[in-house]
Design an enzyme around this catalytic site. Structure first.
Site, PDB file in Angstrom:
ATOM      1  N   ARG A 155     -14.654 -32.721   0.806  1.00  0.00           N
ATOM      2  CA  ARG A 155     -14.472 -31.584   1.715  1.00  0.00           C
ATOM      3  C   ARG A 155     -15.823 -31.025   2.167  1.00  0.00           C
ATOM      4  NH1 ARG A 155      -9.495 -29.216   1.876  1.00  0.00           N
ATOM      5  NH2 ARG A 155     -10.389 -27.137   2.119  1.00  0.00           N
ATOM      6  N   CYS A 174      -2.623 -19.417   5.101  1.00  0.00           N
ATOM      7  CA  CYS A 174      -1.831 -19.863   6.247  1.00  0.00           C
ATOM      8  C   CYS A 174      -0.400 -20.109   5.795  1.00  0.00           C
ATOM      9  CB  CYS A 174      -2.433 -21.099   6.901  1.00  0.00           C
ATOM     10  SG  CYS A 174      -2.875 -22.423   5.761  1.00  0.00           S
ATOM     11  N   ALA A 176     -14.363 -25.443   3.545  1.00  0.00           N
ATOM     12  CA  ALA A 176     -13.889 -26.595   4.330  1.00  0.00           C
ATOM     13  C   ALA A 176     -12.538 -26.277   4.976  1.00  0.00           C
ATOM     14  CB  ALA A 176     -13.780 -27.817   3.423  1.00  0.00           C
ATOM     15  N   PRO A 177     -12.280 -26.806   6.175  1.00  0.00           N
ATOM     16  CA  PRO A 177     -13.068 -27.795   6.938  1.00  0.00           C
ATOM     17  C   PRO A 177     -14.215 -27.220   7.752  1.00  0.00           C
ATOM     18  CG  PRO A 177     -11.016 -27.341   8.060  1.00  0.00           C
ATOM     19  CD  PRO A 177     -10.947 -26.571   6.787  1.00  0.00           C
ATOM     20  N   GLY A 178     -14.361 -25.876   7.854  1.00  0.00           N
ATOM     21  CA  GLY A 178     -15.586 -25.339   8.430  1.00  0.00           C
ATOM     22  C   GLY A 178     -15.446 -24.492   9.671  1.00  0.00           C
ATOM     23  N   GLY A 179     -14.247 -24.350  10.237  1.00  0.00           N
ATOM     24  CA  GLY A 179     -14.101 -23.582  11.468  1.00  0.00           C
ATOM     25  C   GLY A 179     -14.474 -22.117  11.308  1.00  0.00           C
ATOM     26  N   CYS A 225     -14.092 -20.776   0.072  1.00  0.00           N
ATOM     27  CA  CYS A 225     -13.357 -22.046   0.234  1.00  0.00           C
ATOM     28  C   CYS A 225     -13.579 -22.496   1.672  1.00  0.00           C
ATOM     29  CB  CYS A 225     -11.875 -21.856  -0.075  1.00  0.00           C
ATOM     30  SG  CYS A 225     -11.544 -21.092  -1.680  1.00  0.00           S
ATOM     31  N   ASP A 229     -17.168 -25.165  -1.744  1.00  0.00           N
ATOM     32  CA  ASP A 229     -15.865 -25.801  -1.863  1.00  0.00           C
ATOM     33  C   ASP A 229     -15.859 -26.624  -3.139  1.00  0.00           C
ATOM     34  OD1 ASP A 229     -13.631 -26.037   0.606  1.00  0.00           O
ATOM     35  OD2 ASP A 229     -13.305 -27.323  -1.126  1.00  0.00           O
TER      36      ASP A 229
END
Length: 510
Positions: free
Chosen positions: A333, A434, A307-310, A305, A328
């Protein structure tokens, strides 16, 4: 002749319906619903600690700066250090030195304690030798005909009397208890036998959380039993929890943070001579799942999963990856992920796209390249606790999204179970959220392990990372080990306002 009448002017209050100021003032928005739900749920889970977590979640969180190795690396590091930022790598090195020094001190203490024990034993031997010598020289009291007074008999008699009194007292108490039960049965009093604790089966149930059963309005609230119906602690599958042997911080990875208590903000990224941006700003706790995944050269890695890519960008910044598959479910996304990679990877089209970096659009539950990945990062969709308290848009606590929110643990367990099947035997994954919810964290790990064992016969082992998370204790505030079974978690904490971030490392057995 006209008469003048008194005219009374009555003020009329114009109604504006749903847009009246007093209606808008008392109207609950999505963030209010999220906060009330968290107060009810997390307040019962974390008790008095929830107050501090709540204050941190309602405050802007801290960032870390990840230096781009494909830009002006040395200049970026110098700029960040001049602003007072500290390289996490140096903090980890200090923690290791402190740990080694503590180990040396503990060895010295053990050696000193051993010397003291030897001295005590020698002293006891000398005392016994002296007693034998004295006994050999001087006659004993019995040989001289002196009889010692029997003082112990009196104390024994007192002790026996006390024991008899205690037995008599306990007997009377038992009789009273039986009489009360008899009276209750005579009056047809219904006894709840499910709440009785049988000592032969242990008293652990006294400390288990008992969920609430009342519903406070289905449009805004969900019963605690709904939260905890997925959360089971009994295991009916093979489970091994063993400590992770080695943790190596990537040599070429530079991540900067401010010391605990310093809430300074980083400068925005600038464009380097190579055309890419200098550094990437992300929540500090988000660096831990890809770090503990421990990607190595030659491995094929999946970000299920992405995205967003950090997290994907961090794994690329280690300079270890030969191939990274970023997946994703939504095209929007994936487009955002592509923009991040174009901004930070030098010569993106010729060196990365389609070769070392592959994009995939699919539901992670439907990926079918079974047994083909060495490492997988499973950062699943969740309630995003900090986001839902700060932003109205895309908020999972919107009244029309109640069913979607209740199905989140089922979605997460499905993704994790399928990713365990995608691993090669001996391969590892890191599951992360998170969220502070024990259902979405330990509860989902439990569900997934049970699912893959029951349906596919796959067994796995949990890697205990607590020894290595201690290296980050100067940066993050971690949950107490007794509160978690399968993983570790960064707690929101005002002096170090990162997270929340739960992560669990799992290795598939061969």
């Amino acid at each position: 002749m006209l008469k003048i009448r008194n005219i009374c002017m009555l003020q009329r209050r114009w109604k504006s319906g749903k847009r009246r100021w007093n209606v808008l003032q008392h109207k609950k928005n999505n963030c209010d619903r999220a906060l009330e739900s968290f107060d009810d749920f997390y307040g019962s889970v974390y008790g008095g600690r929830w107050k501090n977590m709540r204050a941190a979640l309602l405050t802007e969180h801290k960032y870390v700066a990840m230096v781009n190795n494909f830009g002006d690396t040395e200049q970026t590091c110098s700029m960040l250090e001049l602003d007072g930022a500290i390289n996490i790598k140096s903090l980890i090195q200090l923690a290791r030195e402190r740990e080694e020094t503590g180990t040396e001190h503990s060895l010295q203490r053990q050696q000193t304690r051993a010397h003291y024990e030897i001295d005590d034993k020698l002293g006891a031997l000398l005392r016994k030798q002296q007693e034998r010598e004295v006994a050999a020289i001087y006659p004993s009291a019995a040989e001289d005909g002196h009889v010692l007074p029997q003082q112990l008999n009196y104390e024994k008699n007192n002790n026996n009397n006390n024991e008899q009194e205690e037995q008599t007292g306990s007997g009377s108490k038992q009789a009273e208890f039986k009489q009360s039960l008899t009276r209750a049965l005579e009056h047809d009093v219904q006894l709840d036998s499910s709440r009785l604790v049988d000592p032969q089966f242990g008293t652990g149930s006294l400390y288990e959380y008992v969920p609430a059963s009342t519903i406070k309005g289905m449009e805004d609230w969900v019963a605690e039993s709904e939260h905890y119906k997925y959360y089971q602690t009994s295991t009916d599958f093979p489970l091994i929890i063993e400590p992770e042997a080695i943790f190596q911080y990537p040599e070429h990875l530079a991540i900067y943070t401010y010391e605990m208590g310093n809430c300074a903000e980083f400068k925005p990224p600038r464009q380097c001579l190579t055309g890419v941006l200098s550094h990437f700003l992300m929540d500090g706790a988000s660096v831990l799942p890809p770090l503990f995944l421990q990607v190595q050269p030659g491995e094929r890695v999946l970000d299920a999963c992405a995205a967003p890519g950090g997290k994907s960008l961090l794994m690329l910044q280690t300079l270890h990856l030969d191939q990274l598959v970023c997946n994703d479910v939504q095209e929007s996304r994936l487009n955002k992920l592509r923009r991040v990679m174009q901004e930070y990877l030098f010569d993106y089209k010729q060196r990365w796209a389609g070769k070392r970096l592959i994009f995939s659009q699919s539901d992670a539950r439907n990926l079918d390249e079974y047994g083909s990945y060495d490492k997988i990062l499973v950062d699943v969709p969740c309630t995003t606790d900090r986001h839902v308290l700060m932003h109205q848009d895309n908020n999972i606590f919107k009244p029309t999204r109640i069913k979607e929110r209740l199905r989140i643990p089922e979605l997460q367990a499905g993704i994790l179970a399928n990713c365990l099947r995608l691993l090669k035997p001996g391969g590892s994954l890191v599951y992360s959220t998170c969220s502070l919810s024990p259902v979405q964290n330990d509860g989902v790990v439990h569900m997934a392990l049970q699912k893959v064992f029951t349906e596919h016969g796959i067994t796995a082992r949990i890697r205990d990372l607590s020894q290595h998370t201690a290296l980050f204790s100067d940066i993050y505030r971690f949950e107490q080990p007794k509160g978690l079974k399968y993983g570790q978690m960064v707690l929101p904490y005002l002096p170090a306002n990162f997270g929340p971030m739960y992560f669990s490392k799992i290795t598939r057995n061969t």
